[in-house]
Design an enzyme around this catalytic site. Structure first.
Site, PDB file in Angstrom:
ATOM      1  N   LEU A 118       0.825  -1.207   0.000  1.00 46.72           N
ATOM      2  CA  LEU A 118       0.000   0.000   0.000  1.00 46.72           C
ATOM      3  C   LEU A 118       0.860   1.258   0.000  1.00 46.72           C
ATOM      4  O   LEU A 118       1.993   1.253   0.502  1.00 46.72           O
ATOM      5  CB  LEU A 118      -0.972  -0.023   1.177  1.00 46.72           C
ATOM      6  CG  LEU A 118      -0.441   0.033   2.600  1.00 46.72           C
ATOM      7  CD1 LEU A 118      -0.310   1.466   3.081  1.00 46.72           C
ATOM      8  CD2 LEU A 118      -1.392  -0.710   3.528  1.00 46.72           C
ATOM      9  N   HIS A 119       0.327   2.311  -0.556  1.00 44.45           N
ATOM     10  CA  HIS A 119       1.077   3.571  -0.638  1.00 44.45           C
ATOM     11  C   HIS A 119       0.129   4.729  -0.899  1.00 44.45           C
ATOM     12  O   HIS A 119      -0.856   4.592  -1.620  1.00 44.45           O
ATOM     13  CB  HIS A 119       2.131   3.506  -1.756  1.00 44.45           C
ATOM     14  CG  HIS A 119       1.593   3.071  -3.089  1.00 44.45           C
ATOM     15  ND1 HIS A 119       1.300   1.738  -3.367  1.00 44.45           N
ATOM     16  CD2 HIS A 119       1.266   3.771  -4.203  1.00 44.45           C
ATOM     17  CE1 HIS A 119       0.831   1.663  -4.611  1.00 44.45           C
ATOM     18  NE2 HIS A 119       0.795   2.873  -5.134  1.00 44.45           N
ATOM     19  N   TRP A 120       0.456   5.862  -0.295  1.00 44.16           N
ATOM     20  CA  TRP A 120      -0.238   7.109  -0.586  1.00 44.16           C
ATOM     21  C   TRP A 120       0.373   7.746  -1.820  1.00 44.16           C
ATOM     22  O   TRP A 120       1.599   7.709  -1.992  1.00 44.16           O
ATOM     23  CB  TRP A 120      -0.079   8.098   0.569  1.00 44.16           C
ATOM     24  CG  TRP A 120      -0.949   7.811   1.742  1.00 44.16           C
ATOM     25  CD1 TRP A 120      -0.571   7.260   2.935  1.00 44.16           C
ATOM     26  CD2 TRP A 120      -2.342   8.122   1.865  1.00 44.16           C
ATOM     27  NE1 TRP A 120      -1.659   7.185   3.781  1.00 44.16           N
ATOM     28  CE2 TRP A 120      -2.743   7.702   3.147  1.00 44.16           C
ATOM     29  CE3 TRP A 120      -3.284   8.701   1.006  1.00 44.16           C
ATOM     30  CZ2 TRP A 120      -4.068   7.855   3.599  1.00 44.16           C
ATOM     31  CZ3 TRP A 120      -4.588   8.851   1.451  1.00 44.16           C
ATOM     32  CH2 TRP A 120      -4.972   8.427   2.737  1.00 44.16           C
TER      33      TRP A 120
END
Ligand SMILES: [Zn+2]
Length: 162
Positions: A118-120
């Site tokens: 996951l990553h912003w």
């Protein structure tokens, strides 16, 4: 006026999928500039997107390889949120965007390019930019453009370690 112009997206869309490993997990290996790594905190990393929608398109990810935000331990999430906050401030200071889009795509159907980690996304915006993506441009301009942005941003991210 800055124009949001991302012909290199086509290089991404057309790129072969490789099994070279997770870009976030590999970001801490080797030369940070090659990896577009701006730095890391105790539990998070900040890097430039190699296929940006705009100059200064950052990604903030946990060090932990996980696709699940709910499963991220609370302390690591706190680190991620704080790193996101400070990255936004740093971006403001260096690039002076007039706005930003923040987003996280969870799962392939939601548009995640890297679905297992996951990553912003932080996408700086300027009034007058556009969502129109020309497709007939020269993708070879990309590496120089990216590294110029990297060199501009890297010193401002000295609050991160490596
Ligand atoms: Zn990973």
């Amino acid at each position: 006026m800055q124009v949001l112009w991302a012909p290199w997206r086509m290089a991404y869309i057309g790129a072969e999928k490789t099994d070279a490993g997770c870009i976030f997990c590999r970001a801490l290996e080797g030369d940070p500039r090659d990896r577009l790594l701006l730095g890391a905190s105790a539990a998070s990393i900040v890097m430039l997107n190699r296929y940006p929608y705009a100059s200064g398109h950052l990604m903030v990810a946990p060090r932990r390889h996980t696709a699940s935000l709910p499963d991220l331990p609370a302390d690591e999430h706190a680190d991620l949120a704080e790193t996101l906050r400070r990255a936004l401030r740093t971006l403001d200071r260096v690039l002076h965007p007039e706005g930003c889009n923040l987003g996280m795509n969870l799962g392939t159907c939601a548009g995640a390019g890297v679905r297992d980690h996951l990553h912003w996304h932080i996408v700086p915006r300027w009034s007058g930019d556009t969502n129109f993506m020309p497709v007939m441009a020269d993708v070879r301009v990309m590496p120089e453009h990216l590294l110029a942005t990297y060199d501009r941003l890297r010193p401002a991210f000295d609050w991160l370690t490596r």
